[in-house]
Design an enzyme around this catalytic site. Structure first.
Site, short mmCIF file in Angstrom:
data_model
loop_
_atom_site.label_atom_id
_atom_site.label_comp_id
_atom_site.label_asym_id
_atom_site.label_seq_id
_atom_site.Cartn_x
_atom_site.Cartn_y
_atom_site.Cartn_z
N LYS A 31 -63.48 23.29 -45.69
CA LYS A 31 -64.78 23.39 -45.03
C LYS A 31 -65.22 22.06 -44.42
O LYS A 31 -66.00 22.03 -43.48
CB LYS A 31 -65.85 23.85 -46.02
CG LYS A 31 -65.56 25.15 -46.76
CD LYS A 31 -65.61 26.35 -45.85
CE LYS A 31 -65.65 27.67 -46.61
NZ LYS A 31 -64.43 27.99 -47.35
C1 LIG Z 1 -63.68 29.11 -47.47
C2 LIG Z 1 -62.36 29.00 -48.10
C3 LIG Z 1 -61.35 29.92 -47.81
C4 LIG Z 1 -61.56 31.10 -46.91
O1 LIG Z 1 -61.77 30.73 -45.58
P1 LIG Z 1 -62.44 31.78 -44.56
O2 LIG Z 1 -62.65 30.99 -43.33
O3 LIG Z 1 -63.71 32.21 -45.20
O4 LIG Z 1 -61.49 32.89 -44.40
C5 LIG Z 1 -60.12 29.72 -48.39
N1 LIG Z 1 -59.90 28.71 -49.25
C6 LIG Z 1 -60.85 27.81 -49.55
C7 LIG Z 1 -60.54 26.73 -50.52
C8 LIG Z 1 -62.11 27.91 -48.98
O5 LIG Z 1 -63.05 27.02 -49.30
#
Ligand SMILES: *Cc1c(COP(=O)(O)O)cnc(C)c1O
Length: 501
Positions: A113
């Protein structure tokens, strides 16, 4: 139609990049989509030999129509090259046996993120200037664990912006919760909700569309915006690392020019993998986008059958950031594969809202051929972590492990020899207990001691942002029922107004 961003549910709603970034969600509940992707002409040779920031610039310039080159440059420098990330380049590509791990977790909160949420505050501040906005902004965020902390870290102490984060009280890891509760910054607020992530996300969507609350905010000269992955300002930065991995493989001589590659993406809200889809639309040579789900395999079923059905049991897993039954960003894929048909999308989304399910047409599903989908259960995830560690001494977090297992299944099923990048979304230390127990068995210690033991036993190091987390003091103690989220927003608003008086 005017070049810009329109809602997936109506082409009459048409905004600039800056407006889209500030609004987050379109007023009709749809998501903003660029209506000019097919007009973007990115000369592929311009990426050869470039660093991450230079690639980001080329991609942002193509999408952020009302930003100046300087605004884009400054945002990139501030986000990726001002000491927020561990290494010189914000991401790392590691080869482990026959596959490549694209590590997106070297940022301030140790999850992918950060790739978008370090830059979103810069894009928002510039957007405010571009639309000559005189109001203050309140960022409203629902998190399954990782978005919350990354958004808090990104927006803390940004002038004229405040941020409130809601997380499912019992749906995040100890470390994730502690990361959020220890967040510093007068403009931040963290609230644990009695409910799961879907309840939390729905609560935020209701707040965003609540006219009465909007009136209270208007009184205080504040508007809502969102840092969730529905925001176009979250999506675009994620396109960059698909390009970066490709050109890094080319640079290392691992692939030939124009050779196609696969990406495996651990998926929840469908934001990360959708950015990969946009990269493909921009011409990046992608053979397959492999969508990996945990036991909450609503997307696996969707890609296999064309039927999306959220009426099913919800599982709490060791990969909580993927514990999602409504993958919001799928709406953008539906928009594209329906041939940019807002009526078709509105219809499907109404069915999802009213019945919790929809069935797409065969013609529509035929256009999703770039995707392959698979799932891993808890045992398979743990086995994957152990197998790679025993074999190669490489530590994967549970989300990445889900992706790795789905890739094994894909290989068994297809025998495809295309070079493949596993998108690695979190530091193993962020989910230390699951990682530790998958490899070494139960540990009779607390979650913080465990990180030290994991480091000792594996000869790896705890990332700086997670070190000594337990010694930090909590700054937030808010909790609420899933039906009281509006009140929490009002309380925070009053609190902010008092502070500014
Ligand atoms: C948010 C997240 C995901 C999923 O990503 P999306 O964009 O919601 O599909 C996978 N792994 C981690 C560690 C995340 O923080």
């Amino acid at each position: 139609m005017k070049k810009g961003y329109n809602s997936t549910r109506s082409k009459d709603i048409n905004v600039t990049a800056s407006q889209g970034i500030l609004q987050g969600l379109a007023p009709d509940g749809g998501l903003f989509v660029p209506n000019f992707i097919d007009q973007i002409n990115l000369d592929p040779t311009q990426f050869i030999g470039k660093n991450y920031g230079e690639m980001a610039k080329a991609i942002f310039c193509a999408f952020l129509d009302d930003f100046s080159a300087k605004q884009i440059d400054d945002s990139i420098q501030g986000a990726y090259y001002s000491g927020k990330f561990e290494e010189k380049e914000p991401v790392a590509l590691k080869k482990v046996n026959d596959r490549y791990f694209l590590e997106l977790f070297h940022g301030p909160t140790c999850a992918f993120k950060d790739m978008a949420l370090t830059i979103l505050p810069y894009l928002m501040v510039e957007s405010m200037k571009n639309v000559n906005n005189q109001q203050k902004i309140m960022i409203l965020t629902a998190t399954s664990g990782d978005t919350g902390k990354a958004a808090l870290e990104g927006f803390a102490n940004v002038p004229d912006i405040s941020i409130i984060v809601f997380y499912p009280k019992d749906g995040v890891s100890t470390v994730q919760e502690k990361q959020m509760l220890t967040q510093i910054g007068d403009n931040t607020c963290v609230v644990g909700v009695d409910g799961n992530f879907d309840d939390t996300q729905n609560g935020v969507k209701l707040i965003l569309n609540d006219p009465q609350l909007a009136a209270e905010l208007a009184n205080a000269n504040v508007i809502f915006s969102s840092a969730n992955s529905i925001n176009i300002g979250r999506l675009l930065p994620q396109v960059v690392y698909y390009f970066y991995s490709y050109y890094e493989l080319l640079k290392r001589g691992e692939i030939q020019p124009n050779e196609k590659i696969n990406f495996v993406v651990p998926t929840g809200n469908f934001g990360n993998i959708l950015a990969g889809y946009y990269a493909a639309l921009l011409g990046l040579p992608i053979n397959k986008l492999i969508c990996a789900s945990n036991a909450n395999k609503v997307l696996t079923d969707f890609f296999k059958t064309g039927s999306y059905d959220r009426n099913r049991d919800f599982y709490k897993t060791s990969s909580p950031s993927m514990d999602i039954l409504i993958s919001s960003n799928l709406e953008r894929l539906l928009y594209d594969v329906s041939g940019a048909d807002p009526d078709a999308v509105s219809d499907l989304m109404a069915q999802l809202k009213n019945q919790g399910a929809y069935q797409t047409s065969q013609t529509l599903m035929e256009k999703t051929g770039l995707f392959y989908a698979g799932t891993a259960n808890e045992t398979e995830t743990a086995q994957a972590i152990k197998a790679i560690f025993d074999d190669s001494h490489y530590l994967m977090d549970p989300h990445t492990a889900v992706a790795n297992k789905v890739y094994d299944d894909y290989l068994n099923e297809t025998g495809d020899t295309t070079k493949t990048v596993i998108v690695s979304t979190a530091s193993p230390y962020k989910f230390g207990r699951s990682v530790y127990e998958s490899i070494f068995g139960d540990c009779d210690c607390n979650d913080y001691e465990l990180l030290n033991i994991l480091a000792q036993k594996t000869g790896t190091t705890i990332p700086k942002p997670l070190k000594d987390l337990d010694k930090k003091a909590n700054q937030h103690q808010g909790q609420c029922d899933k039906t009281d989220m509006s009140q929490a927003v009002l309380d925070f608003l009053n609190d902010q107004v008092d502070k500014n008086d």
